[in-house]
Design a protein around this motif. Structure first.
Motif, short mmCIF file in Angstrom:
data_model
loop_
_atom_site.label_atom_id
_atom_site.label_comp_id
_atom_site.label_asym_id
_atom_site.label_seq_id
_atom_site.Cartn_x
_atom_site.Cartn_y
_atom_site.Cartn_z
N PHE A 1 -27.24 -87.73 -128.11
CA PHE A 1 -26.35 -87.47 -126.99
C PHE A 1 -26.86 -86.31 -126.14
N VAL A 2 -27.30 -85.28 -126.83
CA VAL A 2 -27.83 -84.10 -126.14
C VAL A 2 -29.10 -84.47 -125.38
N ALA A 3 -29.98 -85.24 -126.04
CA ALA A 3 -31.23 -85.64 -125.38
C ALA A 3 -30.95 -86.49 -124.15
N ALA A 4 -30.02 -87.43 -124.27
CA ALA A 4 -29.70 -88.28 -123.12
C ALA A 4 -29.08 -87.45 -121.99
N ALA A 5 -28.26 -86.48 -122.35
CA ALA A 5 -27.65 -85.63 -121.32
C ALA A 5 -28.71 -84.78 -120.62
N LYS A 6 -29.67 -84.27 -121.39
CA LYS A 6 -30.75 -83.49 -120.77
C LYS A 6 -31.53 -84.34 -119.78
N ARG A 7 -31.86 -85.57 -120.17
CA ARG A 7 -32.57 -86.46 -119.24
C ARG A 7 -31.77 -86.66 -117.97
N GLY B 1 -20.61 -78.10 -127.76
CA GLY B 1 -21.82 -78.83 -128.13
C GLY B 1 -21.86 -80.20 -127.47
N GLY B 2 -22.82 -81.01 -127.85
CA GLY B 2 -22.93 -82.38 -127.36
C GLY B 2 -23.27 -82.45 -125.88
N ALA B 3 -23.08 -83.64 -125.33
CA ALA B 3 -23.38 -83.86 -123.90
C ALA B 3 -22.50 -82.98 -123.03
N GLN B 4 -21.29 -82.64 -123.54
CA GLN B 4 -20.39 -81.81 -122.72
C GLN B 4 -20.95 -80.40 -122.53
N ALA B 5 -21.68 -79.90 -123.52
CA ALA B 5 -22.29 -78.57 -123.38
C ALA B 5 -23.41 -78.61 -122.34
N ILE B 6 -24.21 -79.66 -122.38
CA ILE B 6 -25.30 -79.80 -121.40
C ILE B 6 -24.72 -79.92 -119.98
N ALA B 7 -23.65 -80.70 -119.85
CA ALA B 7 -23.00 -80.84 -118.54
C ALA B 7 -22.48 -79.51 -118.03
N ALA B 8 -21.86 -78.73 -118.93
CA ALA B 8 -21.32 -77.43 -118.54
C ALA B 8 -22.44 -76.49 -118.09
N LEU B 9 -23.55 -76.49 -118.82
CA LEU B 9 -24.67 -75.63 -118.45
C LEU B 9 -25.27 -76.05 -117.11
N ALA B 10 -25.37 -77.35 -116.88
CA ALA B 10 -26.02 -77.84 -115.66
C ALA B 10 -25.13 -77.68 -114.43
N TYR B 11 -23.84 -78.01 -114.58
CA TYR B 11 -22.96 -78.04 -113.41
C TYR B 11 -21.96 -76.89 -113.36
#
Lengths: 433, 433
Positions: B216-222, B188-198
């Motif tokens: 954190f998730v919203a900032a990572a998505k941006r 979860g968190g920004a680390q999940a968004i990073a994993a999905l994106a990269y």
């Protein structure tokens, strides 16, 4: 030197991945400057616009001069030569005809439980279009942004176009008029985006802002996003040409240069199953680069980002193209339709040898605002859809609520949202009384 | 105290403007932390995911445990009671049926000049859906995000859902299974968004990321936007109810509380032409706030952001509602259809007294991911359209190029893009040879 690759070389995958990952854009960090400009326009309105325009565009404007008057537009439009006017009118008519087909339909239906479901589309009330000044002040971009908005039914469409040193482009104003633009302002940069988003005494705020711009404009659009809608932030232009041995190498060379001449960061890629064609195109590009008016820009683009890839067959070409997800894809091959069916990611496809990409920039009909930097994997070019939004509709009847309400109650309970469940239960209890 | 306004009071406009401008969301500045987390996941992949999950979710995972196995999902899904399973299945079926109607059609046609024009829709290849853990881990949101993706034809759909202290929500996994999700990760968190994106060694990258999350998730998505597509950044939920004297005040009160209980920053607004109803709803809300399970949250929302507005007639109600552009709009009035025709900006409309908004959260069929914070002025709820993209098509024939090519040449010249013009001219010269 552009990159020359052969898909059958041992190190191809590594080289191709490098090509895919190449960063072609410098994004100078202008965010702090832009934040200050936006704050200034919000705080001081027209006064800030006038001061910033004096500073950046060397133009002393009065409040009354912020907006072009109809008479000023008339006078400028009258300067446009007949041939250019006719070409622009032709382009506008074709772009309008294409986009009119994009208007989505409202839908509603009644399901087996008696519930009415559906959606309705409504236009954005007011939109703003940013038009760059100077060299990149393209009348074709005015048509490509403004016509979809007007086809969508946008009630109020405003343009901002800076006029550095007082220079206005008559063709831009003619394009605005042909597209039905309602207001044109002599402002640019981050201050124009701030005025469109937040409004000033003279500029009423809009709900959506589209159009290309420099780093300041792009940063300002990112900052006002949320307060208003924005279109994508466009990167440098790009073309990928898939060609076979039947192609005229000179045509392909010119198609590739027509992207390269846009911008030193533009990218032109040729993928072919014919090594002789690859060589001939490369030779032709080098020849044209001797004489082309914008040879410095086009030459830098070709040298730094150009690529030629030889593949064993066209299936491989399609596969590699899908990994690039190009903004523009030309299929200059015998059976373009068959290969087009294998393309999963591209902003626009130009089919066959008689369809140079430049047709799409002006008069083809489809929009020339297209996803760059591999974003065709997840986004589309500008369209009528960017200026409408969908409202979903639901109407339950007592019978429909009896049928599906209990499931909603169960799920509300499982999500610990008691009032959700009670709002359904209160109605069901009334029916059971 | 919620705000009570009368549209005929002298200071109404000022008070209503204040209500419109009220900022309901605190956005803590987590951008630097998020940037570091994303950089860490890009640099160290799975190792970073494991370390961050240990730190934030107090879970010691091995690489093999990052992803839920089929057997683990089977075991959790088996825990779901039959009633909840049936409710979720019903919801999934209704949501799927609604969204299947959204699939846009390909078009192509030949114009008077013989040019073939059109467009094709293709799905995003791979999408990732973020699902919050803990209290806000809503199975209904899994259905609302995953079903449109699968209806669109997304080939690979991955979910990330943190499992703090090892707690997994069986209903979330059942929802994932019902929706056809392909992969579920315990991150979860920004680390999940990073994993999905990269991407990491275990998580393959996706092209589009949707789903709600914390700051954190919203900032990572941006931050990953551009590298991948994202959906809107959702703000606190909101409802606007337009009701007349025929309404049951208790039902309206519960509908308003069903938004208020989501979040202390949620907003519930009632607009009515009946002052007695306004009073009765207010009294009913206060009563329910004595006993409601989530009374602290709902009470804070109602106290800080609630509003009741009395208007002279329903036309005025529609006008004010359009200025609010609410996420959810209930029309609890005798002739809901007539008033719906006057609504220009709303995420979703619920027509008539038998359609509580909660139906739309679960089983109505339309999506419950809707534009908040007045963004219904320019954007739409989640739909199949968020998981497809359009490729435009153009094919010229020699005759079509002869007809419209010269106009393109003229416009290229006027924009000083010589190679554009030459790419058309070379073909026209060939035809004239």
């Amino acid at each position: 030197m552009p990159v020359f690759l052969n898909a059958e070389d041992a190190d191809f995958e590594a080289s191709f991945t490098t090509l895919l990952g190449a960063k072609r854009e410098d994004s100078p960090d202008v965010d702090r400057v832009v934040a200050d400009i936006i704050a200034d326009v919000r705080a001081r309105g027209d006064a800030a616009l006038i001061e910033l325009t004096a500073r950046f565009d060397r133009m002393a404007l009065s409040v009354d001069e912020l907006r072009f008057s109809d008479a000023e537009i008339d006078a400028l439009v009258a300067e446009v030569p007949a041939e250019e006017r006719a070409a622009l009118e032709r382009a506008a008519a074709r772009i309008r005809a294409y986009h009119e087909r994009q208007m989505p339909a409202d839908e509603s239906w009644t399901d087996a439980q008696g519930a009415m479901l559906g959606w309705r589309w409504t236009p954005v009330s007011a939109a703003g279009l940013y038009v760059p000044g100077g060299l990149a002040s393209y009348p074709s971009s005015v048509l490509m942004n403004a016509i979809p908005a007007k086809v969508a039914g946008v009630g109020r469409l405003a343009i901002t176009v800076p006029t550095p040193d007082g220079q206005a482009n008559p063709l831009v104003l003619l394009a605005a008029r042909l597209a039905g633009v309602d207001e044109v302002y002599r402002i640019g940069g981050a201050q124009a985006i701030a005025a469109l988003a937040y409004g000033t005494e003279t500029v009423a705020p809009v709900d959506k802002i589209t159009g290309p711009g420099n780093a300041f404009v792009a940063a300002a659009k990112r900052r006002v996003f949320g307060k208003v809608g924005i279109d994508m932030i466009a990167g440098p232009s790009e073309i990928l040409v898939i060609a076979d041995g039947s192609s005229n190498p000179d045509w392909i060379a010119l198609d590739m240069l027509s992207q390269a001449e846009h911008d030193e960061s533009a990218q032109s890629i040729l993928i072919t199953d014919d090594a002789d064609l690859a060589k001939a195109v490369s030779v032709s590009i080098d020849q044209h680069l001797q004489t082309l008016e914008r040879r410095e820009i086009a030459g830098a683009s070709w040298r730094d980002y150009g690529a030629v890839i030889v593949v064993p067959d066209l299936d491989r070409a399609a596969e590699l193209s899908n990994r690039v997800a190009p903004e523009h894809l030309e299929l200059c091959i015998a059976d373009a339709d068959a290969l087009a069916d294998r393309i999963t990611h591209a902003g626009a496809i130009f089919l066959g040898a008689w369809t140079p990409e430049a047709i799409g920039d002006y008069v083809g009909g489809p929009n020339h605002v297209l996803p760059t930097a591999r974003s065709a994997r997840f986004s589309s070019g500008l369209s009528v859809m960017d200026f409408v939004k969908r409202t979903t509709l639901t109407r339950m009847t007592p019978a429909a609520l009896k049928a599906i309400g209990p499931a909603a109650e169960t799920l509300a309970k499982s999500e610990s949202l008691q009032a959700h469940g009670l709002s359904v239960r209160a109605r069901l209890d009334h029916l059971n009384d």
